[in-house]
Write a protein that holds these residues in place. Structure first.
Motif, PDB file in Angstrom:
ATOM      1  N   LEU A 125      70.364  38.905  46.434  1.00 56.02           N
ATOM      2  CA  LEU A 125      70.947  37.831  45.636  1.00 56.02           C
ATOM      3  C   LEU A 125      69.900  37.046  44.851  1.00 56.02           C
ATOM      4  O   LEU A 125      70.227  36.046  44.214  1.00 56.02           O
ATOM      5  CB  LEU A 125      71.723  36.866  46.547  1.00 56.02           C
ATOM      6  N   ASP A 126      68.652  37.500  44.898  1.00 55.54           N
ATOM      7  CA  ASP A 126      67.553  36.835  44.168  1.00 55.54           C
ATOM      8  C   ASP A 126      67.401  35.364  44.565  1.00 55.54           C
ATOM      9  O   ASP A 126      67.194  34.493  43.723  1.00 55.54           O
ATOM     10  CB  ASP A 126      67.760  36.942  42.650  1.00 55.54           C
ATOM     11  N   VAL A 127      67.541  35.087  45.856  1.00 55.24           N
ATOM     12  CA  VAL A 127      67.347  33.734  46.363  1.00 55.24           C
ATOM     13  C   VAL A 127      65.852  33.522  46.609  1.00 55.24           C
ATOM     14  O   VAL A 127      65.239  34.247  47.391  1.00 55.24           O
ATOM     15  CB  VAL A 127      68.138  33.510  47.662  1.00 55.24           C
ATOM     16  N   SER A 128      65.277  32.553  45.942  1.00 56.05           N
ATOM     17  CA  SER A 128      63.828  32.360  46.001  1.00 56.05           C
ATOM     18  C   SER A 128      63.384  31.347  47.055  1.00 56.05           C
ATOM     19  O   SER A 128      62.235  31.408  47.515  1.00 56.05           O
ATOM     20  CB  SER A 128      63.301  31.923  44.627  1.00 56.05           C
ATOM     21  N   ASP A 129      64.245  30.420  47.441  1.00 54.27           N
ATOM     22  CA  ASP A 129      63.865  29.393  48.413  1.00 54.27           C
ATOM     23  C   ASP A 129      63.605  30.054  49.773  1.00 54.27           C
ATOM     24  O   ASP A 129      64.508  30.636  50.378  1.00 54.27           O
ATOM     25  CB  ASP A 129      64.992  28.359  48.542  1.00 54.27           C
ATOM     26  N   PRO A 130      62.381  29.974  50.308  1.00 51.10           N
ATOM     27  CA  PRO A 130      62.057  30.652  51.569  1.00 51.10           C
ATOM     28  C   PRO A 130      62.773  30.070  52.785  1.00 51.10           C
ATOM     29  O   PRO A 130      62.755  30.686  53.856  1.00 51.10           O
ATOM     30  CB  PRO A 130      60.536  30.460  51.685  1.00 51.10           C
ATOM     31  N   GLU A 131      63.385  28.895  52.652  1.00 49.72           N
ATOM     32  CA  GLU A 131      64.082  28.287  53.787  1.00 49.72           C
ATOM     33  C   GLU A 131      65.508  28.791  53.947  1.00 49.72           C
ATOM     34  O   GLU A 131      66.141  28.554  54.975  1.00 49.72           O
ATOM     35  CB  GLU A 131      64.085  26.761  53.632  1.00 49.72           C
ATOM     36  N   VAL A 132      66.031  29.480  52.921  1.00 46.25           N
ATOM     37  CA  VAL A 132      67.426  29.933  52.973  1.00 46.25           C
ATOM     38  C   VAL A 132      67.598  31.058  53.996  1.00 46.25           C
ATOM     39  O   VAL A 132      68.551  31.059  54.780  1.00 46.25           O
ATOM     40  CB  VAL A 132      67.900  30.382  51.580  1.00 46.25           C
TER      41      VAL A 132
END
Length: 227
Positions: A125-132
Motif C-alpha cells: 500500500l506504499d505506507v511510508s510511516d514506520p510506526e504503521v
C-alpha cells in the motif's frame, strides 16, 4: 495448551496512563516467557527515554504485569482445535496515516506471522510511516488473542452442556467452537473463495493521509473523549 495462534507466542500489551495531566500511550508485544524483572527494566528505560515523571514507572509495571497475569491464567487450559477461518478488521490511525482493511485469518495456523504480514501490507500500500506496521501487527494479535479466549469460553460451555445432558449422544457445537461450518458461513454453501463483485469494496484496503491540521483536530477530539 493455550497460546496466541501465531508462530511467536507474543502477548499484545496496551498502555494508557495519565498522571498529573501528562498522558502516556503505547502498544507493543511481550514474550510471556521473559523473566518478570524485565518489566521493571523496560519501565525505567521508557520513562528515562521519554523524560516522563518517575511516578510512571510503577504504573507501567503494574499495567504490564496485570496483562501478562491475565494471559498466563489461560495457559494451563487446553486450546480447542478445529477448522476456524475468521475475519479480522483494521481501522487504525497512526500519526497522519489512516488505514482500514479486512481479511480472513486461519486461527489454526500456528506458523502465521502478523509482523511479516503487516510489513508486506505496508509495502503493497506504499505506507511510508514506520510506526504503521507495528500498530497493524499489534491490532491483529489483539483480535487473535480475544478470539482464542472466546474459543476457550465456548469450549468450556460445551463441556458443561454435555455433562448436564445425561444420555445425550450428540451436542450441537457452539458458534465459536470451530468447525467446517465457519467456512460455509463465510463463503456460502458452495464454498467459493471468489468474492462477489458487490463485496469487492468491502475488502478493498483504504489508506488516507491526513493533513497536519486534520491530525491535530482528531488528536484533540480523542483527548477530550479520553478525559
Amino acid at each position: 495448551k493455550f497460546r496466541i495462534p501465531t508462530a511467536e507466542n507474543l502477548v499484545p500489551i496496551r498502555l494508557d496512563i495519565e498522571i498529573d495531566g501528562q498522558r502516556f500511550r503505547d502498544a507493543f508485544t511481550w514474550n510471556p516467557s521473559d523473566p518478570d524483572s524485565e518489566v521493571g527494566v523496560f519501565a525505567r528505560r521508557t520513562v528515562k527515554d521519554l523524560k516522563l515523571p518517575p511516578a510512571f514507572v510503577t504504573q507501567i509495571v503494574q499495567s504490564i504485569q496485570s496483562q501478562l497475569a491475565e494471559f498466563r491464567s489461560f495457559e494451563a487450559q487446553d486450546m480447542p482445535m478445529g477448522e476456524k477461518i475468521v475475519p479480522l478488521k483494521l481501522d487504525l490511525r497512526v500519526n497522519r496515516t489512516v488505514i482500514r482493511d479486512q481479511f480472513l485469518w486461519d486461527l489454526n495456523n500456528f506458523e502465521s506471522d502478523p509482523e511479516e504480514f503487516a510489513r508486506a501490507l505496508c509495502m503493497d500500500l506504499d505506507v511510508s510511516d514506520p510506526e504503521v506496521g507495528p500498530a497493524i501487527a499489534v491490532a491483529i494479535r489483539e483480535q487473535l488473542y480475544e478470539m482464542a479466549v472466546q474459543n476457550l469460553a465456548s469450549a468450556r460451555e460445551s463441556r458443561v452442556g454435555k455433562k448436564g445432558r445425561r444420555g445425550a449422544e450428540h451436542v450441537t457445537a457452539s458458534k465459536s467452537s470451530g468447525s467446517a461450518l465457519d467456512i460455509v458461513k463465510l463463503f456460502g454453501s458452495k464454498a467459493s473463495v471468489v468474492r462477489k463483485r458487490k463485496e469487492w469494496d468491502l475488502y478493498e484496503p483504504i489508506v488516507d493521509i491526513l493533513s497536519i491540521e486534520e491530525a491535530e483536530v482528531l488528536d484533540q477530539r480523542e483527548e477530550r473523549s479520553a478525559r
